[in-house]
Structure formats: C-alpha cells, structure tokens
Design a protein around this motif. Structure first.
Motif, PDB file in Angstrom:
ATOM      1  N   VAL A  78       0.738  -1.250   0.076  1.00 56.62           N
ATOM      2  CA  VAL A  78      -0.013   0.163  -0.008  1.00 56.62           C
ATOM      3  C   VAL A  78       1.013   1.186   0.003  1.00 56.62           C
ATOM      4  O   VAL A  78       1.845   1.484   0.721  1.00 56.62           O
ATOM      5  CB  VAL A  78      -0.935  -0.092   1.364  1.00 56.62           C
ATOM      6  CG1 VAL A  78      -1.674   1.436   1.142  1.00 56.62           C
ATOM      7  CG2 VAL A  78      -1.816  -1.193   1.302  1.00 56.62           C
ATOM      8  N   VAL A  79       0.673   2.094  -1.171  1.00 55.55           N
ATOM      9  CA  VAL A  79       1.356   3.344  -1.073  1.00 55.55           C
ATOM     10  C   VAL A  79       0.421   4.697  -0.914  1.00 55.55           C
ATOM     11  O   VAL A  79      -0.714   4.666  -1.208  1.00 55.55           O
ATOM     12  CB  VAL A  79       1.917   3.747  -2.259  1.00 55.55           C
ATOM     13  CG1 VAL A  79       2.954   4.815  -2.651  1.00 55.55           C
ATOM     14  CG2 VAL A  79       3.128   2.449  -2.262  1.00 55.55           C
ATOM     15  N   LYS A  80       0.904   5.649  -0.087  1.00 55.31           N
ATOM     16  CA  LYS A  80      -0.066   6.953  -0.007  1.00 55.31           C
ATOM     17  C   LYS A  80       0.569   7.798  -0.701  1.00 55.31           C
ATOM     18  O   LYS A  80       1.592   8.017  -0.946  1.00 55.31           O
ATOM     19  CB  LYS A  80      -0.045   7.294   1.625  1.00 55.31           C
ATOM     20  CG  LYS A  80      -0.509   6.205   2.508  1.00 55.31           C
ATOM     21  CD  LYS A  80      -1.958   5.979   2.322  1.00 55.31           C
ATOM     22  CE  LYS A  80      -2.650   5.034   3.330  1.00 55.31           C
ATOM     23  NZ  LYS A  80      -3.930   4.715   3.118  1.00 55.31           N
ATOM     24  N   ALA A  82      -3.381  13.799  -6.512  1.00 53.40           N
ATOM     25  CA  ALA A  82      -3.494  13.106  -5.453  1.00 53.40           C
ATOM     26  C   ALA A  82      -4.345  11.735  -5.672  1.00 53.40           C
ATOM     27  O   ALA A  82      -4.018  10.620  -5.413  1.00 53.40           O
ATOM     28  CB  ALA A  82      -3.725  13.593  -4.079  1.00 53.40           C
ATOM     29  N   GLU A  83      -5.403  11.966  -6.324  1.00 54.39           N
ATOM     30  CA  GLU A  83      -6.465  11.026  -6.322  1.00 54.39           C
ATOM     31  C   GLU A  83      -5.984  10.060  -7.466  1.00 54.39           C
ATOM     32  O   GLU A  83      -6.179   9.037  -7.603  1.00 54.39           O
ATOM     33  CB  GLU A  83      -7.852  11.500  -6.711  1.00 54.39           C
ATOM     34  CG  GLU A  83      -9.232  10.668  -7.083  1.00 54.39           C
ATOM     35  CD  GLU A  83     -10.378  11.361  -7.442  1.00 54.39           C
ATOM     36  OE1 GLU A  83     -11.145  10.789  -7.873  1.00 54.39           O
ATOM     37  OE2 GLU A  83     -10.421  12.494  -6.976  1.00 54.39           O
ATOM     38  N   ARG A  84      -5.548  10.756  -8.955  1.00 55.85           N
ATOM     39  CA  ARG A  84      -5.066  10.025  -9.710  1.00 55.85           C
ATOM     40  C   ARG A  84      -3.788   8.843  -9.371  1.00 55.85           C
ATOM     41  O   ARG A  84      -3.769   7.776  -9.651  1.00 55.85           O
ATOM     42  CB  ARG A  84      -4.596  10.970 -10.916  1.00 55.85           C
ATOM     43  CG  ARG A  84      -3.767  10.120 -12.069  1.00 55.85           C
ATOM     44  CD  ARG A  84      -3.534  11.033 -13.069  1.00 55.85           C
ATOM     45  NE  ARG A  84      -2.490  12.169 -12.625  1.00 55.85           N
ATOM     46  CZ  ARG A  84      -1.258  12.002 -12.655  1.00 55.85           C
ATOM     47  NH1 ARG A  84      -0.699  10.664 -12.810  1.00 55.85           N
ATOM     48  NH2 ARG A  84      -0.507  12.996 -12.223  1.00 55.85           N
ATOM     49  N   LEU A  85      -2.863   9.607  -8.425  1.00 53.49           N
ATOM     50  CA  LEU A  85      -1.743   8.760  -7.896  1.00 53.49           C
ATOM     51  C   LEU A  85      -2.276   7.667  -7.080  1.00 53.49           C
ATOM     52  O   LEU A  85      -1.822   6.392  -7.193  1.00 53.49           O
ATOM     53  CB  LEU A  85      -0.829   9.709  -7.313  1.00 53.49           C
ATOM     54  CG  LEU A  85       0.034  10.738  -7.796  1.00 53.49           C
ATOM     55  CD1 LEU A  85       0.529  11.706  -6.961  1.00 53.49           C
ATOM     56  CD2 LEU A  85       0.829  10.012  -8.983  1.00 53.49           C
ATOM     57  N   GLU A  86      -3.247   7.716  -6.193  1.00 52.15           N
ATOM     58  CA  GLU A  86      -3.660   6.873  -5.333  1.00 52.15           C
ATOM     59  C   GLU A  86      -4.291   5.734  -6.058  1.00 52.15           C
ATOM     60  O   GLU A  86      -4.120   4.715  -6.072  1.00 52.15           O
ATOM     61  CB  GLU A  86      -4.949   7.307  -4.455  1.00 52.15           C
ATOM     62  CG  GLU A  86      -4.605   8.414  -3.354  1.00 52.15           C
ATOM     63  CD  GLU A  86      -3.741   7.700  -2.055  1.00 52.15           C
ATOM     64  OE1 GLU A  86      -3.621   6.445  -2.194  1.00 52.15           O
ATOM     65  OE2 GLU A  86      -3.534   8.283  -1.225  1.00 52.15           O
ATOM     66  N   ALA A  87      -5.210   5.932  -7.339  1.00 52.82           N
ATOM     67  CA  ALA A  87      -5.557   5.189  -8.376  1.00 52.82           C
ATOM     68  C   ALA A  87      -4.450   4.243  -9.082  1.00 52.82           C
ATOM     69  O   ALA A  87      -4.598   3.124  -9.117  1.00 52.82           O
ATOM     70  CB  ALA A  87      -6.166   5.606  -9.384  1.00 52.82           C
ATOM     71  N   GLU A  88      -3.254   5.036  -9.391  1.00 50.64           N
ATOM     72  CA  GLU A  88      -2.195   4.241  -9.899  1.00 50.64           C
ATOM     73  C   GLU A  88      -1.608   3.354  -9.154  1.00 50.64           C
ATOM     74  O   GLU A  88      -1.295   2.256  -9.514  1.00 50.64           O
ATOM     75  CB  GLU A  88      -1.359   5.418 -10.519  1.00 50.64           C
ATOM     76  CG  GLU A  88      -1.786   6.473 -11.684  1.00 50.64           C
ATOM     77  CD  GLU A  88      -0.986   7.279 -12.273  1.00 50.64           C
ATOM     78  OE1 GLU A  88       0.308   7.189 -11.318  1.00 50.64           O
ATOM     79  OE2 GLU A  88      -0.901   8.000 -13.118  1.00 50.64           O
ATOM     80  N   TYR A  89      -1.413   3.874  -7.887  1.00 51.19           N
ATOM     81  CA  TYR A  89      -0.743   3.050  -6.857  1.00 51.19           C
ATOM     82  C   TYR A  89      -1.736   1.778  -6.755  1.00 51.19           C
ATOM     83  O   TYR A  89      -1.361   0.586  -6.609  1.00 51.19           O
ATOM     84  CB  TYR A  89      -0.590   3.703  -5.674  1.00 51.19           C
ATOM     85  CG  TYR A  89       0.382   4.732  -5.489  1.00 51.19           C
ATOM     86  CD1 TYR A  89       1.468   4.951  -6.616  1.00 51.19           C
ATOM     87  CD2 TYR A  89       0.127   5.955  -4.565  1.00 51.19           C
ATOM     88  CE1 TYR A  89       2.317   6.128  -6.523  1.00 51.19           C
ATOM     89  CE2 TYR A  89       1.243   7.111  -4.611  1.00 51.19           C
ATOM     90  CZ  TYR A  89       2.209   6.912  -5.904  1.00 51.19           C
ATOM     91  OH  TYR A  89       3.092   8.026  -5.762  1.00 51.19           O
ATOM     92  N   ALA A  90      -3.024   1.865  -6.595  1.00 49.08           N
ATOM     93  CA  ALA A  90      -3.786   0.762  -6.140  1.00 49.08           C
ATOM     94  C   ALA A  90      -3.812  -0.120  -7.448  1.00 49.08           C
ATOM     95  O   ALA A  90      -4.015  -1.294  -6.948  1.00 49.08           O
ATOM     96  CB  ALA A  90      -5.322   1.554  -5.822  1.00 49.08           C
TER      97      ALA A  90
END
Length: 444
Positions: free
Chosen positions: A131-133, A271-279
């Motif tokens: 998991v990455v924040k 931030a939302e896009r990064l979270e989606a990419e990390y997920a």
C-alpha cells in the motif's frame, strides 16, 4: 444406437458411435411426419400427400439431416451421461466411407476431456498487499512534471540552443522537387526534442529570428513512408521566432490550464490519480502473488492440445519481442518452434486458466452486459472516428467478444478468491512499489 469406448488414456478419449439403419429410417420418417401437414403437391390437398410419395420426393434429402441429428444426439447424450467436457472441438469422422443407404452409420469420436479439478483450500493462502499513500512529495513531483508539460516560451534575441523553441516555415525537396508532407508554416519545434528525423534539429542550433537556413538530412532506411525511406532531402527553413523556455510557475493559472478551479483543486486531482495508479499496481502485485500460490497449491492433468496451442502462441510472441524490426501483425515468417521456456509458461497459463474457470463457474461468476459494454467502449477509443465500425465488428465476431470477456471474468474470479483468503496490507514507498512492478514485468 451404440456407443463403445475405444480409448481412455489420461485425458484422451475415443468412442465408436453406431447408428443403425433402422434408427436412421425412423428419424427420416419422424421428419416426414413433422413436415407432412405443410407440404403441397400437385393432385393432393395441402397436408394430404401420402407418406410413400413424400419419402420418395424428400427422403434422400432428409437422410443427411437425420444422420447428423442422430450423431449429434448420441454425442450430446454421451457428454451428459459421462460428465466429460471436451477441451477443444471433438474430432468426429465417419469410418465406413463406402456407406450406402440401408447400412448402419459408424462414427469415430475422439477428444481430450477437461480434467476434474479439486479446488484448493483457499483459507490456507495468506498474502501481503503493498500500500502506498500519495504524500505531499509525490504530489509535488507530479505537479512539477505537469508544469514542464505545459512549458511556455519567451522571445529571445540570441541564437537558438537545445531546449529553445524555433518557429519556422519550411519546404522540403528531394532532387529539387517538393514532396507531399514536407512543408509547413509557423511550425513550432523544440530543439533536442527528437520530433524530426535525426540530424534536422541539430542543424538549427545557432539560428536567429529572420535567418534562412537549408537543412540537409537523409530519411532513415526504415522510415514509415516507403517513397521517402533512405532518400536525401533538403529543407529550406525561414526562422520566424526563437524563444527560450520560461520558468514554470505553479499557481492557480497553471491549474486552470488543466481544467481545475485552482491549485488546491489540481493537487487534489493529482493525489486522487496517484492513489488510483498505486492501487492498480498494488492489485497487480497481489494478483501475481495469488496466481503463484494457486499454481503451487494445485496439480492436475492438462489437455495436451491446449498446452501445445498455448506454447505455440507464447513462442510466437517471444520471437516477436526479440525482433524489434518485425511488425507484430506480420505472420509471414511461418511457425515458430516452441521452446522449454514457452512450454513451461504454457503449462502454468493453462493450469491457472482452467482452475480460475472452474472456480468462477462453481461460484456463478458472470460478466454483465454493462461490463461488456464498458470494455467495448474502452477498446473503441483506440479507433477515433471509427467507433461505429468497431462496435459492429465486435457484434459480429464472437471470438473478439470472448477476448474482451475473458480478462473481465478472470479479474472477477480473482476478486472472489481474494475475499476468501487472508490479505495483510503492508505500507511501502513509491519506489519500492515501482521496483516490485518492474520485477513482476521482468518475470513475465
């Protein structure tokens, strides 16, 4: 009708199906009786044509249908009674080639059965999910990259350098003759960007506003346009402006260039896009871990034909990956020999494919019409202006429908399994996640 087993070796099955002449005649009569009420013939009222006359007129034509129906019925009953599911289309051949009316029909049925699969104990599988924040540093880095992509340029008095933007008119000629696609006006070119063919941009370093410059270059031998490939061309360029990169300013105005109300809103979007990419990356790693665990947990016989076909496909792709100068759709090189690597990968893919299909079927996992529509729309976006033709192509092509359905089904089965195993979240850095993805891609 008689079905006799002739082969039972691993998953290979062979049977002889015998349809007697009497059964065929009964089938033909059944079809004639069914059709009789609708038949009209000169000298007889509709539906009153004698059976003997009907048989003389239509018997031969119906005999072939009766044979096919009888054999299909015997095969279906065999699969229903035995519980076998053929891995690929069964091989069905009539063995008595000298057959004539009045003889029994003898058919050889051969196929590879899908194996019986015992589902593994999913409760014994335990996996870690990275998991990455999206922290402030990651958002700021992405913001800096956005600012660079929205690079602005200011006029400069001096000579053009790499990184500067040169605005120009140009006219390209081969052997003194202008060629199609070789001219433009007010064209902005960032020197060093590699946008033009090799050697072009380098010759513009040092030009100033108002200069006239002739640039001589040779098109690469493998250039996309065959009529230009390998030929020398001279471009007459008129330099209309030279501009230097302006310092990127990260503010509300930059945010508005990307459709956000202000800088805070843009940061939230990033931030939302990064979270989606990390997920997405995290899920890919979790899925690989799950497939590895399932591969270790189960073992069953595999249909040789499926493994062979998969190995050929893998060998073909591996060959293409190593031949960068060959188009992916070029099949003129013929069959590619399978390798130990392709065989090993094929065994894993076929085993996991059959296992996931079995688990999904037992769990009644289905791909909805809405999910299929979304998949088709996503694919259609790759063909701008031809979306309607793409939709029609998919509608008429069951094989393409299956290619779109298969990954959706697999992901839904994976989600179903993940819900039954122990998953522990482990917080990692962005770099650690990236390294894990790279390792996953290198493993193939």
């Amino acid at each position: 009708m008689q079905v006799t087993e002739t082969l039972n070796d691993g998953l290979k099955r062979g049977y002889t199906i015998t349809v007697t002449a009497a059964e065929l005649e009964a089938k033909v009569n059944e079809k004639l009786i069914e059709a009789q009420p609708e038949v009209e013939m000169k000298g007889f009222r509709k539906g009153k044509v004698p059976m003997a006359l009907l048989k003389k007129q239509f018997g031969q034509r119906l005999l072939g249908e009766a044979m096919q129906d009888a054999v299909d019925g015997a095969m279906n009953k065999h699969f229903e009674d035995s519980g076998d599911r053929p891995a690929v289309q069964p091989d069905v051949k009539m063995t008595n080639d000298d057959w004539k009316e009045g003889d029994d029909v003898v058919v050889a049925l051969n196929y590879e059965a899908l194996p019986a699969i015992e589902a593994p104990d999913l409760s014994g599988i335990s996996l870690e999910k990275p998991v990455v924040k999206a922290d402030d540093a990651a958002v700021d880095e992405a913001l800096q990259n956005l600012a660079k992509s929205a690079q602005n340029f200011d006029d400069k008095d001096g000579a053009a350098e790499n990184g500067d933007q040169v605005t120009m008119n140009f006219l390209g000629k081969i052997d003194g003759e202008a060629f199609e696609g070789g001219a433009a006006e007010d064209f902005p070119l960032v020197l060093g960007s590699g946008q033009f063919i090799p050697g072009f941009e380098e010759q513009l370093v040092g030009v100033k506003t108002g200069d006239e410059k002739s640039v001589t270059v040779s098109f690469p031998e493998e250039y996309g346009a065959a009529h230009l490939a390998g030929k020398e061309a001279v471009f007459d360029c008129t330099i209309k402006a030279v501009k230097a990169p302006a310092e990127a300013v990260i503010d509300d105005e930059l945010a508005k260039q990307f459709g956000a109300d202000d800088l805070a809103a843009l940061k939230a979007q990033i931030a939302e896009r990064l979270e989606a990419e990390y997920a997405q990356a995290s899920r890919a790693i979790l899925k690989r871990g799950l497939l590895d665990a399932l591969d270790e947990a189960v073992n069953f016989d595999l249909p040789p034909s499926l493994v062979e076909a998969e190995s050929k496909q893998i060998a073909h792709q591996l060959w293409h990956d190593s031949q960068t100068d060959v188009d992916q759709h070029d099949h003129s090189h013929g069959d590619i020999e399978t390798t130990e690597e392709s065989d090993k990968l094929a065994v894993r893919r076929v085993k996991l494919g059959l296992l996931l299909a079995d688990i999904g079927q037992k769990a009644e996992v289905e791909v909805t019409d809405q999910e299929m529509t979304q998949a088709v729309i996503a694919q259609a976006r790759q063909y701008p202006g031809q979306e309607r033709q793409f939709f029609e192509f998919i509608q008429k092509n069951p094989q393409m429908q299956q290619q779109l359905r298969a990954p959706i089904f697999e992901d839904k089965v994976v989600d179903h399994i993940v819900g039954q195993i122990t998953v522990t979240e482990k917080e990692v850095t962005k770099d650690e996640l990236q390294k894990a993805i790279e390792d996953l891609e290198n493993e193939g």
